[in-house]
Motif scaffolding. Structure first.
Motif, PDB file in Angstrom:
ATOM      1  N   ARG A   1       0.838  -1.199   0.000  1.00  0.00           N
ATOM      2  CA  ARG A   1       0.000   0.000   0.000  1.00  0.00           C
ATOM      3  C   ARG A   1       0.871   1.247   0.000  1.00  0.00           C
ATOM      4  N   LEU A   2       0.437   2.231  -0.747  1.00  0.00           N
ATOM      5  CA  LEU A   2       1.171   3.485  -0.801  1.00  0.00           C
ATOM      6  C   LEU A   2       0.751   4.380   0.361  1.00  0.00           C
ATOM      7  N   THR A   3       1.712   5.040   0.935  1.00  0.00           N
ATOM      8  CA  THR A   3       1.380   6.008   1.967  1.00  0.00           C
ATOM      9  C   THR A   3       0.796   7.239   1.296  1.00  0.00           C
ATOM     10  N   SER A   4       0.193   8.095   2.058  1.00  0.00           N
ATOM     11  CA  SER A   4      -0.395   9.320   1.515  1.00  0.00           C
ATOM     12  C   SER A   4       0.665  10.170   0.823  1.00  0.00           C
ATOM     13  N   LEU A   5       1.823  10.270   1.441  1.00  0.00           N
ATOM     14  CA  LEU A   5       2.899  11.079   0.867  1.00  0.00           C
ATOM     15  C   LEU A   5       3.387  10.474  -0.449  1.00  0.00           C
ATOM     16  N   ALA A   6       3.512   9.170  -0.516  1.00  0.00           N
ATOM     17  CA  ALA A   6       3.947   8.516  -1.746  1.00  0.00           C
ATOM     18  C   ALA A   6       2.925   8.703  -2.858  1.00  0.00           C
ATOM     19  N   ARG A   7       1.638   8.610  -2.508  1.00  0.00           N
ATOM     20  CA  ARG A   7       0.579   8.837  -3.490  1.00  0.00           C
ATOM     21  C   ARG A   7       0.620  10.263  -4.023  1.00  0.00           C
ATOM     22  N   PHE A   8       0.810  11.237  -3.114  1.00  0.00           N
ATOM     23  CA  PHE A   8       0.901  12.637  -3.499  1.00  0.00           C
ATOM     24  C   PHE A   8       2.083  12.849  -4.445  1.00  0.00           C
ATOM     25  N   ALA A   9       3.231  12.263  -4.140  1.00  0.00           N
ATOM     26  CA  ALA A   9       4.415  12.396  -4.987  1.00  0.00           C
ATOM     27  C   ALA A   9       4.179  11.772  -6.366  1.00  0.00           C
ATOM     28  N   ARG A  10       3.483  10.650  -6.397  1.00  0.00           N
ATOM     29  CA  ARG A  10       3.195   9.998  -7.681  1.00  0.00           C
ATOM     30  C   ARG A  10       2.328  10.888  -8.565  1.00  0.00           C
ATOM     31  N   VAL A  11       1.323  11.521  -7.978  1.00  0.00           N
ATOM     32  CA  VAL A  11       0.451  12.415  -8.744  1.00  0.00           C
ATOM     33  C   VAL A  11       1.237  13.636  -9.227  1.00  0.00           C
TER      34      VAL A  11
END
Length: 76
Positions: A7-17
């Motif tokens: 699972r991606l953390t919130s910060l990792a998801r934000f960076a991906r976007v």
């Protein structure tokens, strides 16, 4: 059983976007232009329309959008 994809953390998801929209991010930082004024006016008009939906005549709605003296409409 552990999932195959962690699972991606919130910060990792934000960076991906951000990486996916990197051109837009760079333009927002580098360029002096902004569409904030236009977006603000659109938001204001949509809010007025929602508040008045089914409550008033089109003339009164136009008056609120243009900020015309509403008292003039009641003298018709």
């Amino acid at each position: 059983m552990m999932p195959l994809i962690p699972r991606l953390t919130s910060l990792a998801r934000f960076a991906r976007v951000l990486r996916r929209d990197i051109d837009a991010v760079r333009n927002a930082i580098d360029l002096p232009w902004s569409n904030g004024q236009a977006e603000g006016q659109i938001n204001r008009l949509k809010t007025i329309k929602r508040a008045m939906y089914g409550r008033a005549c089109p003339e009164l709605l136009r008056a609120r959008m243009r900020q015309i003296d509403i008292a003039k409409l009641h003298t018709k």
